[in-house]
Design an enzyme around this catalytic site. Sequence first.
Site, PDB file in Angstrom:
ATOM      1  N   TYR A   1      15.758  30.412   5.656  1.00 22.46           N
ATOM      2  CA  TYR A   1      15.039  31.364   6.038  1.00 22.46           C
ATOM      3  C   TYR A   1      14.885  31.773   7.108  1.00 22.46           C
ATOM      4  CZ  TYR A   1      11.643  30.880   1.755  1.00 22.46           C
ATOM      5  OH  TYR A   1      11.443  30.354   0.792  1.00 22.46           O
TER       6      TYR A   1
ATOM      7  N   MET B   1      11.732  24.565   1.356  1.00 24.96           N
ATOM      8  CA  MET B   1      10.193  23.311   0.523  1.00 24.96           C
ATOM      9  C   MET B   1      11.191  22.722  -1.139  1.00 24.96           C
ATOM     10  SD  MET B   1       7.297  23.805  -2.220  1.00 24.96           S
ATOM     11  CE  MET B   1       6.245  25.146  -1.043  1.00 24.96           C
TER      12      MET B   1
ATOM     13  N   ARG C   1      -9.715   0.349  15.113  1.00 28.59           N
ATOM     14  CA  ARG C   1      -9.997   0.825  13.518  1.00 28.59           C
ATOM     15  C   ARG C   1     -10.878   0.551  12.325  1.00 28.59           C
ATOM     16  NH1 ARG C   1      -3.930   1.398  11.001  1.00 28.59           N
ATOM     17  NH2 ARG C   1      -4.786  -0.298  10.392  1.00 28.59           N
TER      18      ARG C   1
ATOM     19  N   LYS D   1       0.412  -1.273  -0.231  1.00 29.28           N
ATOM     20  CA  LYS D   1      -0.307   0.299   0.220  1.00 29.28           C
ATOM     21  C   LYS D   1       0.714   1.312   0.067  1.00 29.28           C
ATOM     22  CE  LYS D   1      -0.154  -0.608   5.028  1.00 29.28           C
ATOM     23  NZ  LYS D   1      -1.099  -0.672   5.917  1.00 29.28           N
TER      24      LYS D   1
END
Length: 355
Positions: free
Chosen positions: A257, A305, A141, A47
Amino acid sequence: MPDPDHSLPSSPVPDALRLRIDRAALGDNWRLLNDLSGAATAGAAVKADAYGVGAEVAVQALRDAGTQQFFVAHWREVPSLLQHVPASAIAVLHGPANSTQAEFARTIGARPVINSLHQARLWHAAGGGACALMIDTGMNRLGLEPALVTDPAITALKPGLVLSHLASADEDVAQTPAQLALFRAASAEFPDARRSLANSAGIALGSDYAFDLTRPGLALYGGTPRAELAGRIRQVAFPQVEVLQIRRLSAGDKVGYNATYAAPHALTAATVALGYADGFLRSRGPGGALSCNGLALPIIGRVSMDMVVVDCSAADDLREGDWLDVPFDLPQVSAASGLTQYELLTTLGRRFTRC
Ligand SMILES: *Cc1c(COP(=O)(O)O)cnc(C)c1O
């Protein structure tokens, strides 16, 4: 008409981020987990794009190593696997949430994992057929309450596989044997079904937990959820990043930053094309490092980023365009960053070229 001078080149532009996947290591990890599963067979949780490693690459390597049962969470994850393994080898853990998904399952042939009476009814209404049944044994769950295993809508499923999921197999707590006892009792209702309880950590708990099929995920991809597996699982994913720019800093020069870093003395800094958008979250910045031929290059300033800056004074022959290694020994990086081994894998960004 496209301008002939500006048509797209036939091969893609080389990327500044690459993720090398060691398929042999992935195969070795599966074989180890399969051996540790004793009389049971190991399947594979693939998955979330095989935990970020790349589902297609992973499924081929696992299939070649001998894996015959694959687990995904969503129906969307099925189609890309179908060119590599038969639909009957894929089980979808979330099950059919509505009639469209139930009909999709029937059409495509992947096996739904039925988690509730509602899902059982949807599956019957779509025509039914081969399926698996998830029983909740205390995680609360996803999965059927044990009291409902005798409901006619459930017994009529005739599941080929009955499973449950361990909540805390990575620690030594009483919840785990309690789940085992509940699973034994509830799954006895389906004597013809294969049974499956253990995830990666559960495999390390020994043969009581193995039943017929185990479902490792994390440990296939290089994670170590329990001490018993330490030193036996091989690293599978090796991220690398290109150096964009090298500059000299003088004492007092600020970096990044909010200027959280000031050079304590003159040094050489390298800016590399890796940031939090690539899964290199800001918690991997302070105290973290990239590496160049085994030399640690400390991260300085904030992770942006798309970029991070390292002090590369120790690597005096480093040049713009060279490649650095991103440390990815999962237990180590997890301990240093406070991110789980699962998070480190599954946040690996889409901009990595997987090779
Ligand atoms: C993700 C998942 C697994 C694999 O768990 P790991 O801890 O990664 O080994 C097994 N079973 C189910 C139901 C899962 O959701």
